[in-house]
Write an enzyme that holds these catalytic residues in place. Sequence first.
Site, PDB file in Angstrom:
ATOM      1  N   ASP A  92       0.851  -1.189   0.000  1.00  0.00           N
ATOM      2  CA  ASP A  92       0.000   0.000   0.000  1.00  0.00           C
ATOM      3  C   ASP A  92       0.888   1.241   0.000  1.00  0.00           C
ATOM      4  O   ASP A  92       2.096   1.156   0.194  1.00  0.00           O
ATOM      5  CB  ASP A  92      -0.957  -0.006   1.188  1.00  0.00           C
ATOM      6  N   ASP A 267      -7.825  -7.271   0.205  1.00  0.00           N
ATOM      7  CA  ASP A 267      -6.933  -7.470   1.343  1.00  0.00           C
ATOM      8  C   ASP A 267      -7.679  -7.055   2.597  1.00  0.00           C
ATOM      9  O   ASP A 267      -8.599  -6.229   2.545  1.00  0.00           O
ATOM     10  CB  ASP A 267      -5.658  -6.634   1.210  1.00  0.00           C
TER      11      ASP A 267
END
Length: 379
Positions: A92, A267
């Site tokens: 991320d 996720d």
Amino acid sequence: MTTFPFEISVREGKARTGRLKTPRGDIRTPAFMPVGTAGTVKALYMDQVKGAGADIILGNTYHLMLRPGAERVKSLGGLHKFSGWRGPMLTDSGGFQVWSLAQLRKMDGDGVTFQSHIDGSTHRLTPARSIEIQADLLGADISMQLDECTNFPCTHEEAARSLELSLRWGERSLDAFGARDSQTLFGIIQGSNFPDLRERSAKGVAAQGFGGIALGGLAVGEGHAQMCATIDMTVPHLPDHMPRYVMGVGKPIDLVESVARGIDMFDCVLPTRSGRHGQAWTWDGPLNLNNAKFAEDMGPLDEAVDCPASRDYTRAYLHHLFKAGEYLGPMLLSWHNTAFFQALMAEMRAAIAEGRFEALRAELSARWESTKSKPKAEG
């Protein structure tokens, strides 16, 4: 910039199954990525994560840049070597964690300055710095653009300003990423729950030339129904040939309903976070192993899940481990939950390929409803 080949093999309605092909291996879609916050999927060995069926894991830019430091990870061979994970890895951008700091950050048009939650030290994150950390220092196979996360709820004006900033940062992220042979970059859609803004953001991100597109601004308190509505208003504006990723989602019912709407990747910290607190996810819904009713239950957690933690340990023993405060309890439940989430994805892939996804969707919804395990309206 390299765009990894994405092959959709079978469709059923909007649901689709296929493969995202990376130099480190194929990612079977729909795919769930276990979260490796600090270079580890909590309480698990990497071979357990792989054995559970995961093709890809997620690394956390914010936490790794603070500790042990992205430059140190680079000096030690990159995040794959450092952590022992040999398959594909997505990182991320750090934007979500910085957004969550609230009182410890200051946003401007070029980036964000924030204080570490660990020691109060000051750091600066810009689109270029985020890309440097992810792609150059950590060595991610898939990096994410830096975006501005939007509060929920927010006004139309706030959401519009935020998505325009994210579009500008997307361009800067692409410029910093440049041409790479074995890595790719995903863009992120914002716009809160406003249909016109989601359309505007989706079309803007799609035109920028990313290797995949993520739906941001979900799992921030909007609830299950609003999450589904936001996906519904966004997917029609997405390119069909690109992988679609919903960030931070979620619970089993969230995954099923998102797949039904055409989402390919997910996720969430839920499998291991639940495992650390005594909650097991099963085909018949969640179980709270702290509950006294399991004290003499000699049944397995879920014998339908192909994992030693699911088959070989009784509910009574797991109840005992949590009551006794033994480390093994969280380890076993985290292993089981990780395996269950991968089993759920594998079953959805098979169901789409065999033309029975809608039947599976209805069966699971009815089963979870009948056992009073269908999640409440929360992201």
